[in-house]
Design a protein around this motif. Structure first.
Motif, PDB file in Angstrom:
ATOM      1  N   GLU A  81       1.160  -1.101  -0.099  1.00  0.00           N
ATOM      2  CA  GLU A  81      -0.460   0.090  -0.503  1.00  0.00           C
ATOM      3  C   GLU A  81       0.625   1.309   0.418  1.00  0.00           C
ATOM      4  O   GLU A  81       1.038   2.154  -0.942  1.00  0.00           O
ATOM      5  N   THR A  82       1.848   1.372   0.547  1.00  0.00           N
ATOM      6  CA  THR A  82       3.050   2.023   0.932  1.00  0.00           C
ATOM      7  C   THR A  82       4.060   1.999   0.837  1.00  0.00           C
ATOM      8  O   THR A  82       4.647   0.928   1.263  1.00  0.00           O
ATOM      9  N   PRO A  83       4.818   1.436  -0.304  1.00  0.00           N
ATOM     10  CA  PRO A  83       6.372   0.938  -0.406  1.00  0.00           C
ATOM     11  C   PRO A  83       7.249   1.572   1.236  1.00  0.00           C
ATOM     12  O   PRO A  83       7.349   2.472   1.386  1.00  0.00           O
ATOM     13  N   GLU A  84       7.823   0.486   1.437  1.00  0.00           N
ATOM     14  CA  GLU A  84       9.047   0.830   2.448  1.00  0.00           C
ATOM     15  C   GLU A  84      10.149   0.162   1.785  1.00  0.00           C
ATOM     16  O   GLU A  84      10.862  -0.880   0.869  1.00  0.00           O
ATOM     17  N   ILE A  85      11.194   1.100   1.788  1.00  0.00           N
ATOM     18  CA  ILE A  85      13.007   0.712   1.650  1.00  0.00           C
ATOM     19  C   ILE A  85      13.577  -0.442   2.834  1.00  0.00           C
ATOM     20  O   ILE A  85      13.264   0.271   4.093  1.00  0.00           O
ATOM     21  N   ASN A  86      14.135  -0.620   2.017  1.00  0.00           N
ATOM     22  CA  ASN A  86      15.135  -1.085   3.240  1.00  0.00           C
ATOM     23  C   ASN A  86      16.167  -1.572   2.773  1.00  0.00           C
ATOM     24  O   ASN A  86      16.898  -1.755   1.682  1.00  0.00           O
ATOM     25  N   PHE A  87      17.766  -1.323   3.752  1.00  0.00           N
ATOM     26  CA  PHE A  87      19.154  -1.309   3.066  1.00  0.00           C
ATOM     27  C   PHE A  87      19.585  -2.384   4.592  1.00  0.00           C
ATOM     28  O   PHE A  87      19.497  -2.211   5.969  1.00  0.00           O
ATOM     29  N   TRP A  88      20.410  -2.582   3.860  1.00  0.00           N
ATOM     30  CA  TRP A  88      21.867  -3.936   4.654  1.00  0.00           C
ATOM     31  C   TRP A  88      23.235  -3.338   3.956  1.00  0.00           C
ATOM     32  O   TRP A  88      23.275  -3.665   3.708  1.00  0.00           O
ATOM     33  N   THR A  89      23.887  -3.274   5.118  1.00  0.00           N
ATOM     34  CA  THR A  89      25.341  -2.371   4.589  1.00  0.00           C
ATOM     35  C   THR A  89      26.763  -2.953   5.472  1.00  0.00           C
ATOM     36  O   THR A  89      26.312  -2.927   6.572  1.00  0.00           O
ATOM     37  N   SER A  90      27.257  -4.238   5.595  1.00  0.00           N
ATOM     38  CA  SER A  90      28.567  -4.519   6.174  1.00  0.00           C
ATOM     39  C   SER A  90      29.244  -3.666   6.964  1.00  0.00           C
ATOM     40  O   SER A  90      29.537  -1.914   6.761  1.00  0.00           O
ATOM     41  N   THR A  91      29.374  -3.262   7.738  1.00  0.00           N
ATOM     42  CA  THR A  91      30.028  -2.706   9.217  1.00  0.00           C
ATOM     43  C   THR A  91      31.352  -2.236   8.533  1.00  0.00           C
ATOM     44  O   THR A  91      31.555  -1.392   7.911  1.00  0.00           O
ATOM     45  N   LYS A  92      31.789  -3.179   7.375  1.00  0.00           N
ATOM     46  CA  LYS A  92      33.696  -2.589   7.415  1.00  0.00           C
ATOM     47  C   LYS A  92      33.075  -2.076   5.981  1.00  0.00           C
ATOM     48  O   LYS A  92      34.025  -1.167   5.846  1.00  0.00           O
ATOM     49  N   PHE A  93      31.938  -1.226   5.550  1.00  0.00           N
ATOM     50  CA  PHE A  93      31.545  -0.602   4.468  1.00  0.00           C
ATOM     51  C   PHE A  93      31.440   1.092   5.182  1.00  0.00           C
ATOM     52  O   PHE A  93      30.962   2.243   4.607  1.00  0.00           O
ATOM     53  N   TRP A  94      30.724   0.845   6.692  1.00  0.00           N
ATOM     54  CA  TRP A  94      30.057   2.086   7.325  1.00  0.00           C
ATOM     55  C   TRP A  94      31.533   3.625   7.446  1.00  0.00           C
ATOM     56  O   TRP A  94      32.924   3.562   7.095  1.00  0.00           O
ATOM     57  N   GLY A  95      31.177   4.911   7.049  1.00  0.00           N
ATOM     58  CA  GLY A  95      31.648   5.726   7.022  1.00  0.00           C
ATOM     59  C   GLY A  95      31.916   6.064   5.945  1.00  0.00           C
ATOM     60  O   GLY A  95      33.116   6.865   5.696  1.00  0.00           O
ATOM     61  N   LYS A  96      31.592   5.794   4.530  1.00  0.00           N
ATOM     62  CA  LYS A  96      32.837   5.187   3.118  1.00  0.00           C
ATOM     63  C   LYS A  96      31.837   6.346   2.045  1.00  0.00           C
ATOM     64  O   LYS A  96      32.016   6.054   1.917  1.00  0.00           O
ATOM     65  N   GLY A  97      30.459   6.552   2.579  1.00  0.00           N
ATOM     66  CA  GLY A  97      29.678   7.237   1.861  1.00  0.00           C
ATOM     67  C   GLY A  97      29.339   6.259   1.091  1.00  0.00           C
ATOM     68  O   GLY A  97      27.944   6.281   0.308  1.00  0.00           O
ATOM     69  N   ILE A  98      28.628   4.611   1.076  1.00  0.00           N
ATOM     70  CA  ILE A  98      28.888   4.121   0.202  1.00  0.00           C
ATOM     71  C   ILE A  98      27.415   3.399   0.616  1.00  0.00           C
ATOM     72  O   ILE A  98      26.661   3.363  -1.043  1.00  0.00           O
ATOM     73  N   THR A  99      26.708   3.325   1.539  1.00  0.00           N
ATOM     74  CA  THR A  99      25.116   3.652   1.400  1.00  0.00           C
ATOM     75  C   THR A  99      24.436   5.007   0.884  1.00  0.00           C
ATOM     76  O   THR A  99      23.326   4.723   0.954  1.00  0.00           O
ATOM     77  N   THR A 100      25.276   5.771   1.696  1.00  0.00           N
ATOM     78  CA  THR A 100      24.264   7.033   0.820  1.00  0.00           C
ATOM     79  C   THR A 100      24.520   7.004  -0.560  1.00  0.00           C
ATOM     80  O   THR A 100      23.383   7.305  -1.044  1.00  0.00           O
ATOM     81  N   SER A 101      25.865   6.854  -1.281  1.00  0.00           N
ATOM     82  CA  SER A 101      25.534   6.281  -2.594  1.00  0.00           C
ATOM     83  C   SER A 101      24.401   5.272  -3.332  1.00  0.00           C
ATOM     84  O   SER A 101      23.815   5.763  -4.456  1.00  0.00           O
ATOM     85  N   ALA A 102      24.281   3.834  -2.425  1.00  0.00           N
ATOM     86  CA  ALA A 102      23.242   3.183  -2.660  1.00  0.00           C
ATOM     87  C   ALA A 102      22.248   3.952  -2.486  1.00  0.00           C
ATOM     88  O   ALA A 102      21.643   3.455  -3.508  1.00  0.00           O
TER      89      ALA A 102
END
Length: 154
Positions: free
Chosen positions: A74-95
């Motif tokens: 009814e209302t789409p929901e976004i989810n994401f999971w990034t490995s901790t070794k990639f945290w703080g590198k802007g990868i999740t933001t870019s994704a």
């Protein structure tokens, strides 16, 4: 960073990511036993075979960094999971940026545990705004936590 279709071999990496203790604490909807591969495989088989789910692998420099998906309902929901070794590198933001450019249905909601400041920052900087809160049980923490409900309207 690249978003691409999920390959069967990605599931081994997703399962390894699920074993990371710090990442588990930030995830509200985690398996009761994250090391149970059969439960994991059943869950991902359901996701990959559900036509109402759009899922992508987040790849960075040839490595599987995580996943991002939307459950269309009814209302789409976004989810994401990034490995901790990639945290703080802007990868999740870019994704998230790349995924939002590909997936343009609005409104779009997200649910984030209130102390998951990284995910909150990523979403809020993309225009998501808080529209509510709810109390949920977190298996990873074995306690009730407050989850913030965010929505992107345009």
């Amino acid at each position: 960073m690249e978003l691409r279709e999920v390959r069967p071999s990605d599931l081994d990496e997703f399962f390894a990511h699920q074993q990371e203790p710090e990442a588990n604490l930030m995830a509200a909807y985690q398996a009761r036993n994250p090391s149970d591969r059969a439960v994991f495989d059943h869950h991902w088989n359901s996701i990959l075979n559900d036509p109402s789910v759009i899922v992508r692998t987040i790849e960075h420099e040839g490595q599987v960094a995580g996943s991002i998906l939307v459950f269309e309902g009814e209302t789409p929901e976004i989810n994401f999971w990034t490995s901790t070794k990639f945290w703080g590198k802007g990868i999740t933001t870019s994704a998230v940026d790349a995924f939002l450019a590909e997936y343009t249905k609005r409104p779009l909601v997200a649910h984030v545990v209130q102390d998951n400041l990284g995910s909150l920052k990523v979403l809020e900087r993309r225009g998501f705004r808080q529209v509510g809160t709810e109390q949920i049980f977190s298996n990873a923490r074995a306690e009730v936590v407050t989850e913030i409900i965010l929505q992107l309207d345009n």
